[in-house]
Write a protein that holds these residues in place. Structure first.
Motif, PDB file in Angstrom:
ATOM      1  N   ARG A   1      53.277  53.081  23.499  1.00  0.00           N
ATOM      2  CA  ARG A   1      54.459  52.390  24.013  1.00  0.00           C
ATOM      3  C   ARG A   1      55.281  53.299  24.922  1.00  0.00           C
ATOM      4  N   ALA A   2      55.219  54.616  24.681  1.00  0.00           N
ATOM      5  CA  ALA A   2      56.030  55.537  25.475  1.00  0.00           C
ATOM      6  C   ALA A   2      55.423  55.780  26.860  1.00  0.00           C
ATOM      7  N   LEU A   3      54.154  55.433  27.047  1.00  0.00           N
ATOM      8  CA  LEU A   3      53.556  55.603  28.374  1.00  0.00           C
ATOM      9  C   LEU A   3      54.109  54.541  29.311  1.00  0.00           C
ATOM     10  N   PRO A   4      54.408  54.908  30.562  1.00  0.00           N
ATOM     11  CA  PRO A   4      54.875  53.882  31.487  1.00  0.00           C
ATOM     12  C   PRO A   4      53.787  52.825  31.711  1.00  0.00           C
ATOM     13  N   ASP A   5      54.196  51.555  31.761  1.00  0.00           N
ATOM     14  CA  ASP A   5      53.226  50.473  31.987  1.00  0.00           C
ATOM     15  C   ASP A   5      52.477  50.669  33.299  1.00  0.00           C
ATOM     16  N   SER A   6      53.139  51.346  34.242  1.00  0.00           N
ATOM     17  CA  SER A   6      52.518  51.478  35.561  1.00  0.00           C
ATOM     18  C   SER A   6      51.194  52.253  35.491  1.00  0.00           C
ATOM     19  N   LEU A   7      51.015  53.125  34.503  1.00  0.00           N
ATOM     20  CA  LEU A   7      49.740  53.860  34.396  1.00  0.00           C
ATOM     21  C   LEU A   7      48.580  52.898  34.171  1.00  0.00           C
ATOM     22  N   ARG A   8      48.798  51.982  33.212  1.00  0.00           N
ATOM     23  CA  ARG A   8      47.776  50.997  32.891  1.00  0.00           C
ATOM     24  C   ARG A   8      47.546  50.086  34.099  1.00  0.00           C
ATOM     25  N   GLU A   9      48.665  49.645  34.676  1.00  0.00           N
ATOM     26  CA  GLU A   9      48.563  48.707  35.800  1.00  0.00           C
ATOM     27  C   GLU A   9      47.895  49.363  37.008  1.00  0.00           C
ATOM     28  N   ALA A  10      48.222  50.645  37.235  1.00  0.00           N
ATOM     29  CA  ALA A  10      47.605  51.347  38.364  1.00  0.00           C
ATOM     30  C   ALA A  10      46.092  51.375  38.184  1.00  0.00           C
ATOM     31  N   SER A  11      45.654  51.663  36.959  1.00  0.00           N
ATOM     32  CA  SER A  11      44.223  51.714  36.699  1.00  0.00           C
ATOM     33  C   SER A  11      43.578  50.349  36.945  1.00  0.00           C
ATOM     34  N   TYR A  12      44.246  49.269  36.520  1.00  0.00           N
ATOM     35  CA  TYR A  12      43.702  47.922  36.745  1.00  0.00           C
ATOM     36  C   TYR A  12      43.597  47.634  38.244  1.00  0.00           C
ATOM     37  N   THR A  13      44.655  47.977  39.003  1.00  0.00           N
ATOM     38  CA  THR A  13      44.607  47.674  40.435  1.00  0.00           C
ATOM     39  C   THR A  13      43.575  48.553  41.145  1.00  0.00           C
TER      40      THR A  13
END
Lengths: 226, 295
Positions: free
Chosen positions: A114-126
């Motif tokens: 939860r402490a990781l920014p969502d953008s890390l996950r989203e960046a990987s998806y994009t």
């Protein structure tokens, strides 16, 4: 070394290692699911996972015994289908220990994710990467301190567990007699020297594990500030 | 080229701190353009960008990229971000802290290609930092890595979410050139969220102004922002920074898009609708501006 002393320590170690290995295997995917799920009953699931932290071990131990009992359908089915009886066996205390240590594994992992920014996950998806690749290559490497904390806490907690093992497993040498039970047993028998040995070993292992956790977290904190 | 036009017709409720706003956008974007999404924060620019990336689903509508349907609420189609072949640069750059600069770019490639990685590193002046982790980089360097990484997949559409907002003015200037160059070299259709007029004028070939979830104006930046009904010889747009009263008149300080300070004399009735922070145009037609080279 006294063979019984060695056997007890070996059993304690075996229980803690098995509990930790099982919990890493189920805790990682479960914490991942819990961190990003939007199901409505999420608070209920979180509460259930945390229950072992607030309930007395005897309560959970009692329910485990009820479930294991051949007089109930689950215990009866286990006995009939697999010829397995979980009460007062190593497998029985292992399952109880897994359930009892579940929050110590899941909570640090969940908080770390939860402490990781969502953008890390989203960046990987994009960037075209699947959820599985993102989990193993992006999320896990970035929650290393949480993983170390979770593993060390689970291990330390399983080594020190007393109440639930006593309830579910009793005190059978070589099967369910772990160090914390042995301490209690030796004191009952006024055998203070043996109790002292067990206690010292448990104390030192727990101290070493917690020191590891805190030094790892300190290292990553300074790393984060940079 | 029919295949390269993006059609957007979407609706989405946005829930912000100031209440809910409905995003309603209907527009199309031609291939090769650099489109700026301009507007106040909370207007829906980033939401629109995230919808295009596939990270958010609209409530209604459709998005078509050439002949490919990315989203259609009626046909229940919503292509995952992984399948859209886009490059998205996040406001916080979202570089993977566990990977070096080189590995961040490599990760974005569908197939490992070290020559292409080195090319990107060279293009963005990152060769000497290839072994460094993102935490050891400055803001400007991180931005360049993020841009290189977004381009590594050879996307058909590049989305930039306020790419330069985290940087100081000087760095911003240098990196605007970087974005312009990347756009020029790759020719990738690009959409950029911005609330900096200067940035829009320097980079964008098209601008879409969004206010409260709706498109208010669009077109070439000079047409969208400059009021053609006024036949002034000099037209400068900017923001009011200060209003000072001096005897019976007021001195209004306007900061223009490229951070020039302009002082304008105004009377009380001129200021009726004006307040600090308003976007205004300063124009003059009584004199001939004279041009001369600097330095």
């Amino acid at each position: 070394m006294d063979p019984q002393f060695a056997q007890t320590l070996w059993l304690t170690f075996k229980l803690a290692v098995s509990t930790t290995v099982i919990l890493v295997t189920i805790g990682l995917p479960f914490a991942y699911w819990l961190a990003y799920t939007r199901v409505r009953i999420k608070p209920l699931i979180e509460a259930l996972v945390s229950m072992p932290m607030v309930l007395p071990p005897s309560v959970i131990g009692y329910y485990m015994l009820v479930i294991y009992s051949p007089r109930n359908w689950f215990g009866e089915w286990l006995g009939r289908a697999f010829d397995v009886r979980l009460a007062f066996s190593f497998e029985g205390i292992l399952i109880a220990s897994v359930i009892f240590s579940l929050p110590f594994m899941v909570q640090p992992l969940h908080n770390g994710l939860r402490a990781l920014p969502d953008s890390l996950r989203e960046a990987s998806y994009t960037l075209g990467k699947s959820k599985t690749i993102t989990f193993f290559w992006v999320l896990l490497p970035n929650i290393k301190p949480s993983i170390i904390t979770a593993v060390a806490l689970t291990f330390a907690h399983s080594i020190g567990e007393f109440g639930i093992v006593l309830m579910v497993g009793g005190n059978m040498p070589g099967e369910t007699r772990v160090a914390s039970i042995a301490i209690y047993d030796e004191i009952q028998a006024l055998n203070f020297e043996a109790a002292n040995q067990y206690a010292l070993i448990l104390f030192l292992i727990s101290l070493a594990l917690l020191t590891t956790i805190y030094s790892v977290n300190k290292k990553y904190d300074t790393w984060k500030m940079m | 080229m029919e295949n390269d036009v993006i059609f957007i017709d979407v609706e989405k409720m946005m829930y912000t701190a100031e209440g809910s706003v409905k995003l309603m956008v209907q527009t199309s974007i031609h291939s090769g353009e650099l489109v700026a999404l301009f507007g106040q924060s909370g207007a829906g620019k980033t939401t629109l960008l995230r919808i295009l990336a596939g990270l958010l689903a609209p409530d209604h509508g459709s998005i078509r990229f050439g002949n490919t349907i990315w989203f259609d609420s009626e046909k229940k189609i919503n292509i995952a971000p992984q399948q859209r072949n886009i490059g998205l640069m996040f406001q916080d750059f979202a570089l993977f802290p566990n990977m070096t600069v080189e590995q961040n770019i490599q990760f974005a490639q569908p197939e490992k290609n070290t020559i292409a990685v080195t090319e990107l590193l060279t293009l963005f002046g990152l060769l000497e930092f290839r072994e460094r982790k993102p935490n050891g980089l400055s803001g400007g360097q991180k931005q360049r890595v993020a841009l290189a990484r977004a381009l590594a997949r050879k996307p058909q559409l590049l989305l930039l979410d306020e790419p330069l907002s985290a940087l100081d003015a000087e760095m911003r200037h240098a990196l605007q050139d970087e974005i312009a160059r990347a756009h020029l070299l790759s020719g990738i259709t690009t959409m950029m969220v911005s609330h900096d007029l200067n940035e829009v004028f320097r980079l964008a070939t098209q601008v879409i102004c969004i206010e409260n979830g709706k498109i208010m104006r669009s077109g070439k930046p000079e047409n969208a922002f400059l009021d053609n009904s006024i036949s002034g010889k000099v037209q400068i747009t900017g923001q009011i920074a200060r209003i000072e009263k001096q005897d019976t008149i007021y001195v209004v300080t306007v900061i223009s898009g490229n951070n020039q300070i302009i002082k304008v004399i105004a009377f009380e009735n001129d200021l009726e609708n004006l307040k600090i922070g308003d976007r205004v145009m300063v124009y003059s037609k009584a004199f001939n501006p004279i041009i001369s080279k600097l330095g």
